[in-house]
Each structure stands twice: as C-alpha cells, then as structure tokens.
Enzyme design. Structure first.
Site, PDB file in Angstrom:
ATOM      1  CB  ALA A  63      47.473  51.522  43.286  1.00 29.18           C
ATOM      2  N   GLY A 108      50.543  53.694  46.765  1.00 30.38           N
ATOM      3  CA  GLY A 108      50.566  54.500  46.164  1.00 30.38           C
ATOM      4  C   GLY A 108      49.709  55.274  46.835  1.00 30.38           C
ATOM      5  CD  GLU A 111      54.279  54.304  45.355  1.00 31.07           C
ATOM      6  OE1 GLU A 111      53.670  53.585  45.317  1.00 31.07           O
ATOM      7  OE2 GLU A 111      55.896  54.358  44.541  1.00 31.07           O
ATOM      8  CD  GLU A 131      54.119  49.630  47.331  1.00 32.40           C
ATOM      9  OE1 GLU A 131      54.633  49.655  48.322  1.00 32.40           O
ATOM     10  OE2 GLU A 131      53.310  50.581  46.694  1.00 32.40           O
TER      11      GLU A 131
HETATM   12  N1  DAK Z   1      42.332  49.132  46.692  1.00 31.39           N
HETATM   13  C1  DAK Z   1      41.595  48.724  46.957  1.00 31.39           C
HETATM   14  N2  DAK Z   1      40.652  48.380  48.564  1.00 31.39           N
HETATM   15  C2  DAK Z   1      40.808  49.019  49.196  1.00 31.39           C
HETATM   16  C3  DAK Z   1      42.881  49.234  49.568  1.00 31.39           C
HETATM   17  C4  DAK Z   1      43.320  49.263  48.753  1.00 31.39           C
HETATM   18  N3  DAK Z   1      44.903  49.555  48.410  1.00 31.39           N
HETATM   19  N4  DAK Z   1      42.817  49.631  50.666  1.00 31.39           N
HETATM   20  C5  DAK Z   1      41.303  49.183  51.171  1.00 31.39           C
HETATM   21  N5  DAK Z   1      40.387  48.861  50.791  1.00 31.39           N
HETATM   22  C6  DAK Z   1      38.755  48.941  50.912  1.00 31.39           C
HETATM   23  C7  DAK Z   1      39.371  47.006  51.553  1.00 31.39           C
HETATM   24  O1  DAK Z   1      39.062  46.229  50.781  1.00 31.39           O
HETATM   25  C8  DAK Z   1      37.578  47.591  52.172  1.00 31.39           C
HETATM   26  O2  DAK Z   1      36.050  47.643  51.022  1.00 31.39           O
HETATM   27  P1  DAK Z   1      35.363  46.439  51.623  1.00 31.39           P
HETATM   28  O3  DAK Z   1      35.420  45.310  52.132  1.00 31.39           O
HETATM   29  O4  DAK Z   1      34.348  47.159  52.596  1.00 31.39           O
HETATM   30  O5  DAK Z   1      34.785  46.817  50.115  1.00 31.39           O
HETATM   31  C9  DAK Z   1      37.882  48.812  52.313  1.00 31.39           C
HETATM   32  O6  DAK Z   1      38.707  49.198  51.677  1.00 31.39           O
HETATM   33  C10 DAK Z   1      37.946  49.057  54.421  1.00 31.39           C
HETATM   34  O7  DAK Z   1      39.026  48.831  53.902  1.00 31.39           O
HETATM   35  P2  DAK Z   1      39.984  47.426  56.098  1.00 31.39           P
HETATM   36  O8  DAK Z   1      38.063  47.434  55.569  1.00 31.39           O
HETATM   37  O9  DAK Z   1      41.049  46.732  55.292  1.00 31.39           O
HETATM   38  O10 DAK Z   1      40.031  48.495  56.458  1.00 31.39           O
HETATM   39  P3  DAK Z   1      40.967  47.965  57.824  1.00 31.39           P
HETATM   40  O11 DAK Z   1      40.222  49.467  58.647  1.00 31.39           O
HETATM   41  O12 DAK Z   1      40.226  47.538  58.507  1.00 31.39           O
HETATM   42  O13 DAK Z   1      42.723  48.372  56.983  1.00 31.39           O
HETATM   43  C11 DAK Z   1      44.360  48.945  56.004  1.00 31.39           C
HETATM   44  C12 DAK Z   1      43.175  48.972  56.655  1.00 31.39           C
HETATM   45  C13 DAK Z   1      44.637  50.018  55.516  1.00 31.39           C
HETATM   46  C14 DAK Z   1      45.440  49.059  56.790  1.00 31.39           C
HETATM   47  C15 DAK Z   1      43.726  47.766  55.368  1.00 31.39           C
HETATM   48  O14 DAK Z   1      42.764  48.094  54.316  1.00 31.39           O
HETATM   49  C16 DAK Z   1      44.620  47.496  53.767  1.00 31.39           C
HETATM   50  O15 DAK Z   1      45.833  47.190  54.366  1.00 31.39           O
HETATM   51  N6  DAK Z   1      44.868  48.383  52.780  1.00 31.39           N
HETATM   52  C17 DAK Z   1      45.897  48.177  51.817  1.00 31.39           C
HETATM   53  C18 DAK Z   1      46.969  48.676  51.961  1.00 31.39           C
HETATM   54  C19 DAK Z   1      47.664  48.599  51.071  1.00 31.39           C
HETATM   55  O16 DAK Z   1      49.067  47.054  51.064  1.00 31.39           O
HETATM   56  N7  DAK Z   1      48.140  49.211  50.231  1.00 31.39           N
HETATM   57  C20 DAK Z   1      49.304  49.330  49.221  1.00 31.39           C
HETATM   58  C21 DAK Z   1      48.888  49.075  48.173  1.00 31.39           C
HETATM   59  S1  DAK Z   1      49.923  48.371  46.904  1.00 31.39           S
HETATM   60  C22 DAK Z   1      52.640  49.696  39.879  1.00 31.39           C
HETATM   61  C23 DAK Z   1      52.089  51.126  39.967  1.00 31.39           C
HETATM   62  C24 DAK Z   1      51.658  51.053  41.152  1.00 31.39           C
HETATM   63  C25 DAK Z   1      51.658  50.591  42.611  1.00 31.39           C
HETATM   64  C26 DAK Z   1      52.298  49.547  42.318  1.00 31.39           C
HETATM   65  C27 DAK Z   1      52.708  49.431  40.756  1.00 31.39           C
HETATM   66  N8  DAK Z   1      53.009  49.267  38.401  1.00 31.39           N
HETATM   67  C28 DAK Z   1      54.125  50.328  37.732  1.00 31.39           C
HETATM   68  C29 DAK Z   1      51.624  48.798  37.581  1.00 31.39           C
HETATM   69  C30 DAK Z   1      51.231  51.189  43.976  1.00 31.39           C
HETATM   70  C31 DAK Z   1      50.760  49.779  44.895  1.00 31.39           C
HETATM   71  C32 DAK Z   1      50.567  50.272  45.729  1.00 31.39           C
HETATM   72  O17 DAK Z   1      49.573  50.966  46.041  1.00 31.39           O
END
Ligand code: DAK
Length: 264
Positions: A63, A108, A111, A131
């Site tokens: 997400a 997400g 998921e 998360e």
């Molecule tokens: N959200 C927004 N932007 C993201 C993103 C994300 N999840 N993942 C990557 N990006 C963006 C980065 O910010 C970057 O943008 P710029 O800086 O270029 O503008 C671009 O994508 C490229 O990412 P990186 O530069 O970080 O690329 P790397 O190869 O260095 O790293 C990575 C790739 C996937 C390891 C890293 O980007 C990363 O760790 N991303 C976050 C992964 C993550 O933690 N995903 C889980 C998110 S939590 C709920 C509903 C849903 C959820 C929770 C609650 N409620 C009931 C309300 C769900 C939660 C989640 O999904």
C-alpha cells in the site's frame, strides 16, 4: 484507465497495475482503477484473468506508505475498507484470477496476490508482510489469507519478523505454485490461463465457488456446497456436450471432436 491497463486476448484478460515509478504501490487511485477494471470485465467473453505489475522490478510494493502516513483513524478505516472490498471482489470474482508476480510483493502486494486463485512468480520475486516494522498490522487480509495459504506457524513467523522471502522459499512454503524466469512469467501464466479458458466455464466457475465457499464451513456443509454446484452443471450445454463427446470417443475414436464449450 489511469493506473491500470486491461487487455483482452481471445478468452484471457490481462490486468496490469501500471505505476512503476512507485513500484506499483497501491494508492486510492490504483484501488479505484482496479475496482473499475474488474467491474468492466465482460464475463461472457473472458474466461480467465491474469493480474500482474508493470515493469521488471515489482508486482506491487505494498500500500502507498506516503498516502497512509497522514491518514486519520477514520481515513485509515476507509482506506482499509476500499482495499478489503476490492480484494474480496478479486477472491470471489466468478472467473479465475492468476497472479503473475514479477518482483516485489510486499504488504498489500502480497495481500492482493493472495486474493488471486493462485500465484506464479519470476525468480526475482520477493514476498513479505513488513507491516510490523511500520507500526501497523497487515490491513488487507494478510493475517487471514497467509495463515490459510501456508501454515499458521509460518504465517506468524513471517508477519511477526517482517522478514522478506525470495521466490524459492515462497515456493517451498506453498505461497506460489511455480517459479519461472522473468521472461517466461507472462507466457507461462497465459498458457495456464488458456488451458483454463478451454475447459467448461460454468464448471470452472462452480469449482472456484466450491473451493472458496467450502473452505469457510465444516466438511458436512462443504460437501453440500459441492453437491449443489455439481448439480447446477447438469443444466448446462457444456455438461451435455462434454459427456456426449466422451461417449462418442468410446464408441468410435474417429468421432471425437474438440468441444467448444459455450458458457451456457
Ligand atoms: N509506497 C509508496 N511508495 C513506494 C512504496 C510504497 N509501498 N514502495 C516503493 N515506493 C517508491 C519509493 O518511495 C521510490 O519513490 P521515489 O523516491 O523514486 O519517488 C520508488 O518507489 C522506488 O523505490 P526505492 O527507491 O525504495 O527502490 P529500491 O529498489 O531501493 O527498494 C523496496 C525497493 C521495495 C525494497 C523499497 O522501495 C521498499 O522497502 N518499499 C516499501 C515496501 C513496504 O514496506 N511495503 C509494505 C507497505 S505497508 C491498512 C490497509 C493496508 C495496509 C495496511 C493497513 N488499513 C486497514 C488501513 C497495507 C500496508 C502495506 O502494504
């Protein structure tokens, strides 16, 4: 559609989440676009769907953390509902949906992949529920679907540790059915989708419903779910033609023909 592409080839539809600059992260717009694409699928024309992400690096990196970071409690609940409603729509969609996981499937992303009927991934895929490292629980059904798909113990370990796993481990624990090279991912999924599309569509839909609904109830009730869906097939052209073809084959192999199932 803004962040989601939809292409139909024969009886197979390919839905591509197209926000590669953010690694296809799910913001509200992506969720709305996906919802609209699923609503627009012509279920008379299409028999199987493939869901993938644009680019060669990421399926869905979760997400959108930027959007989520400023949410109030009410907005968080609304965002969660939007995602949960969509993911449930995918899970219960009448047609099979294959996730072609072409890279990161985090939070997400994992998921939404788990909402599909099954997952095939490329060898660069990475799965995880990060998360707890962000101060939240999985919010789009991760605790529930992961525990049902792999063992509850493995699901808990992955969720509590927020550790990512690679394609080979995802395969070993049963999260994905097959690992391919990056080049072979979409062709493999399309081949599978076309095999499914060649079978009787009413029967395939009823099988999806039987598995899904049956898993929610005890075995005595589950068997009744299957009986009902089995019975429904006997009102279809596909059952009559499919069985008649088998009997023709027994009678004289030369009489076998390709059965063009008709979805009726
Ligand atoms: N959200 C927004 N932007 C993201 C993103 C994300 N999840 N993942 C990557 N990006 C963006 C980065 O910010 C970057 O943008 P710029 O800086 O270029 O503008 C671009 O994508 C490229 O990412 P990186 O530069 O970080 O690329 P790397 O190869 O260095 O790293 C990575 C790739 C996937 C390891 C890293 O980007 C990363 O760790 N991303 C976050 C992964 C993550 O933690 N995903 C889980 C998110 S939590 C709920 C509903 C849903 C959820 C929770 C609650 N409620 C009931 C309300 C769900 C939660 C989640 O999904």
């Amino acid at each position: 559609m803004g962040f989601v592409d939809y292409e139909v080839n024969g009886q197979v539809g390919v839905i591509t989440i197209n926000r590669p600059k953010a690694l296809n992260a799910l913001n509200s717009e992506v969720l709305d676009d996906l919802n609209a694409v699923f609503d627009g699928v012509d279920q008379n024309e299409v028999r199987c769907l493939v869901l993938t992400g644009a680019g060669d690096k990421s399926f869905v990196a979760g997400a959108d953390i930027g959007e989520m970071s400023t949410l109030t409690k009410e907005e968080g609940e609304a965002f969660g509902k939007k995602g949960n409603d969509l993911f449930r729509k995918i899970e219960t969609f009448p047609l099979p949906v294959i996730a072609a996981v072409n890279g990161f499937a985090l939070g997400g992303g994992n998921e939404i992949a788990m909402s599909c009927d099954f997952r095939i991934c490329s060898d660069n895929a990475v799965f995880g529920q990060p998360e707890t490292g962000l101060g939240i629980t999985p919010g789009f059904g991760g605790t529930q679907r992961l525990a049902r798909l792999v063992s509850p113990g493995y699901a808990k370990q992955l969720i509590y540790t927020a550790r990512n796993i690679k394609a080979d481990e995802a395969f070993r624990i049963g999260l994905v059915n097959q690992v391919t090279t990056q080049e072979e991912l979409l062709p493999t999924c399309l081949k599978l989708a076309n095999v499914i599309a060649g079978n009787a569509p009413i029967a395939v839909r009823n099988c999806k419903k039987a598995v899904n609904d049956g898993l929610q109830v005890n075995m005595d009730e589950a068997i009744v779910v299957e009986e009902k869906l089995f019975g429904d097939c006997f009102e279809s052209y596909d059952q009559k033609e499919g069985m008649a073809n088998f009997l023709r084959k027994k009678d004289d192999p030369a009489k076998v023909k390709h059965v063009a199932f008709q979805n009726k």
